[in-house]
Design a protein around this motif. Structure first.
Motif, mmCIF file in Angstrom:
data_model
loop_
_atom_site.group_PDB
_atom_site.id
_atom_site.type_symbol
_atom_site.label_atom_id
_atom_site.label_comp_id
_atom_site.label_asym_id
_atom_site.label_seq_id
_atom_site.Cartn_x
_atom_site.Cartn_y
_atom_site.Cartn_z
ATOM 1 N N ALA A 125 -3.458 3.936 -8.954
ATOM 2 C CA ALA A 125 -3.304 3.827 -7.500
ATOM 3 C C ALA A 125 -4.414 4.567 -6.766
ATOM 4 N N TRP A 132 2.180 1.669 -3.518
ATOM 5 C CA TRP A 132 1.213 1.352 -4.558
ATOM 6 C C TRP A 132 1.317 2.279 -5.772
ATOM 7 N N SER A 150 0.827 -1.214 0.000
ATOM 8 C CA SER A 150 0.000 0.000 0.000
ATOM 9 C C SER A 150 0.857 1.259 0.000
#
Length: 153
Positions: free
Chosen positions: A51, A42, A39
């Motif tokens: 994203a 990302w 994350s």
């Protein structure tokens, strides 16, 4: 037990007990850390536009589950599958993620706050933005798609 820095060391058994009390296993904690690692990176992995419309959701076994906001983004993210697997291997280790599954769903609130807001640009302004994106892109497939789009405009 304290180490030389004055920090209290916890025994493995105590740590496992705390995890159990929190309803976590070593595997689920490891998966959460892996998803958080992806994350944080990302935008670098799949690009800022995708994203903002998707997020790594979970890892189940060796499958990375990605949630996206729309079917069109799902298709584009699937085109980036090799890139996602390559970066996952780089950040998490070779055998952590072997497959990618993309689902349509709601993004987390944090992700929605950063949602991409398209700006109406026409003519040379919009084309210039695409050219600058093309210059920064390292993935040859994405570069080819951007070039096709620029030629279309």
């Amino acid at each position: 037990m304290k180490d030389s820095s004055g920090m209290h060391k916890i025994k493995t058994e105590e740590f496992k007990k705390v995890l159990e009390e929190l309803g976590l296993s070593e595997e689920s904690l490891s998966n959460r850390i892996a998803v958080q690692t992806l994350s944080k990176r990302w935008a670098d992995i799949i690009g800022p536009i995708y994203a903002n419309q998707s997020e790594p959701y979970s890892i189940q076994g060796d499958v990375l589950i990605i949630v996206t906001s729309h079917t069109a983004y799902k298709q584009e993210i699937l085109f980036l599958k090799k890139r996602i697997l390559s970066y996952s291997a780089r950040y998490l280790g070779k055998d952590t993620v072997r497959k990618v599954e993309v689902r349509i769903g709601n993004l987390s609130r944090k992700q929605q706050k950063q949602a991409y807001q398209p700006v109406d640009k026409t003519g040379l302004d919009g084309k210039q933005d695409l050219i600058s994106l093309l210059e920064k892109e390292t993935d040859p497939i994405a570069k080819k798609r951007l070039l096709e789009l620029i030629e279309y405009l």
